[in-house]
Scaffold this active site. Sequence first.
Site, short mmCIF file in Angstrom:
data_model
loop_
_atom_site.label_atom_id
_atom_site.label_comp_id
_atom_site.label_asym_id
_atom_site.label_seq_id
_atom_site.Cartn_x
_atom_site.Cartn_y
_atom_site.Cartn_z
N SER A 1 -34.29 81.35 -26.82
CA SER A 1 -34.26 81.99 -28.14
C SER A 1 -32.95 82.71 -28.44
O SER A 1 -32.63 82.94 -29.60
CB SER A 1 -35.42 82.96 -28.27
OG SER A 1 -35.39 83.92 -27.24
N HIS B 1 -39.44 77.96 -30.37
CA HIS B 1 -38.35 77.62 -31.30
C HIS B 1 -38.17 76.12 -31.48
O HIS B 1 -37.28 75.69 -32.21
CB HIS B 1 -37.05 78.26 -30.84
CG HIS B 1 -37.04 79.74 -31.05
ND1 HIS B 1 -36.69 80.32 -32.25
CD2 HIS B 1 -37.37 80.76 -30.22
CE1 HIS B 1 -36.80 81.63 -32.14
NE2 HIS B 1 -37.21 81.93 -30.92
N LYS C 1 -42.79 80.73 -36.73
CA LYS C 1 -41.37 80.50 -36.98
C LYS C 1 -41.24 79.34 -37.98
O LYS C 1 -41.42 79.57 -39.17
CB LYS C 1 -40.66 80.27 -35.64
CG LYS C 1 -40.86 81.48 -34.71
CD LYS C 1 -40.13 81.38 -33.41
CE LYS C 1 -40.55 82.42 -32.40
NZ LYS C 1 -40.34 83.81 -32.78
C1 LIG Z 1 -39.13 81.78 -26.86
C2 LIG Z 1 -40.18 82.56 -27.59
N1 LIG Z 1 -41.44 82.50 -27.15
C3 LIG Z 1 -42.43 83.17 -27.78
C4 LIG Z 1 -42.17 83.96 -28.87
C5 LIG Z 1 -43.28 84.73 -29.52
O1 LIG Z 1 -43.70 84.11 -30.67
P1 LIG Z 1 -44.41 84.94 -31.84
O2 LIG Z 1 -43.33 85.53 -32.67
O3 LIG Z 1 -45.23 83.91 -32.53
O4 LIG Z 1 -45.23 85.98 -31.16
C6 LIG Z 1 -40.87 84.06 -29.36
C7 LIG Z 1 -40.60 84.87 -30.58
O5 LIG Z 1 -39.93 85.82 -30.62
C8 LIG Z 1 -39.85 83.36 -28.69
O6 LIG Z 1 -38.59 83.45 -29.11
#
Ligand SMILES: Cc1ncc(COP(=O)(O)O)c(C=O)c1O
Length: 393
Positions: free
Chosen positions: A182, A210, A241
Site C-alpha cells: 500500500s 489495493h 477502495k
Molecule cells: C494492504 C491493505 N490491506 C488492508 C487494508 C484495510 O482495508 P479497509 O480500509 O477496507 O479496512 C488496507 C487499507 O488501508 C490496506 O492498504
Amino acid sequence: MRTDPLAYLAAELDSLGAQGLRRSLRELTGEQAHRSVVDGRSVVNLSSNNYLGLTNHPSLKARAIDAIERLGVGSGSVRTIAGTMAIHTELERRLADFKQVEAVVVFQSGFTANAGTVSSILTKEDIVISDELNHASIIDGCRLSRATIKVFPHKDVDAARAIVRDLPAGPRKLLITDGVFSMDGDLGPLPALCALAEEYGCIMMVDDAHASGVFGRNGRGTVDHFGVHGRVDVQVGTLSKAVGALGGYVAGSRALIDFLHHRARPFLFSTSHPPAVAAACLAAIELLLAEPQLIERLWDNTRFFQAGLKTLGFDTGLSESPITPVIVGDGAKAMQLSDRLFAEGVFAQGIAFPTVARDRARVRTIVTATHTRDELQFALDAFGKVGRELGLV
Ligand SMILES: Cc1ncc(COP(=O)(O)O)c(C=O)c1O
C-alpha cells in the site's frame, strides 16, 4: 487537584510537533472525488483509494438509496444472531462467482477481514511467515493469533525459503503477503510464493486490498493477474477502495468460510453492514463486469502520471500500480512537500514513520480513472514547481 494521568500523550504530541510530524485531519466538505474541497480549498485529489471513482457513481448511489427505502439504514445485529440479511448473502454469492472460489464471507472492513482471519485460523502453536511490509491489519492479526511470527525482507522469496526450510515439520505454517503493497505500489511475488507454499505445505494467503478492482480481469485481483487460481488458500479483498463503499471479504473454500463464521471475532462480535453498503457493492461488481474500460482509464492515467513524475526527476520507487510514492527520505521534508503542494492546489498526503521506515518518508499519490488529463498535468506542474523549490529535483 487530580493530575492528568494522560499527560504523557500531550508530551508525545509535542514531541511530534517539534519534529514537524504532527498532523491535523484534513476535512472534505463535499464528495470524495478527483477534485474535492479539502479544508475549504478546491484541490486535485491524489490521496484517495477511490481508484475507479465509484464513491459517488450514480448507479451505486441509486442502489444504496433504493436499499435504504426498502430495507432501512441498519442491520441491527451481528451476522451470527439476526444481522444476516438476504442482501448480505447475495453479495457474498456474487463475490464468490467473481473471484471464482467456493465461498466468500464479507467483513465490516478490510482491516477486520485480515485481522479476524489470521487470528482465527492460527493458534499459538503455529508459525506465520510474513513480508516485512505487510499491512498493519495482517500484523495485528498475527499478534492476536499468538503464533510465532517470522518476517522476511520485502519480496525476498529466497529469504522466505530459508526461513521455511529451517522450521520444524509439526506446526502449521501461514505464508502471507500483500498483493499490492500500500505504500510502495509494488506487487507481491505471488507465483514464487505459491511455489514455496506448495513445496513446504504452507497455507498461502494474499491481501488484495489495493488489487481489488485494479488488477486481473475486470479487477479480480492479483491471483487472477498472475494466473495462480487454486494456489492461494485465503484471498482477502476490500470493498472500501476501488469498489467505492466499505468492507472487506475473504474468498476461499467452503470450509474456510464456514470456519470463519464460527470463529472470526469481528464477524461474531460486531454488527454487519447497513443494507445500503451491500447494495452499493453489488452495483459496483456489476459495473466492473459491464464496464472494464473504467479500469483501462485508471491504467492510462497511471502511465501518464508516473511517466510525468519520472521525467521531472522524482524518485517514484518501484511502483507497479496506480499507487505512486514520491520518496523524499526525511519525514519533515515529506510533510513540507505535501503542505506546499496543497497550497498549490494538489492534495497528496505526506507519509512518515511509523507508517514507513524513518528514512523512506514520502508523499503518496494515487490517480483515479476519473481524473482528467488537465488535472493530472496541473498536478505534475505543481510537483515540478515545489520539487525545484525544495531542492528535490
Ligand atoms: C494492504 C491493505 N490491506 C488492508 C487494508 C484495510 O482495508 P479497509 O480500509 O477496507 O479496512 C488496507 C487499507 O488501508 C490496506 O492498504
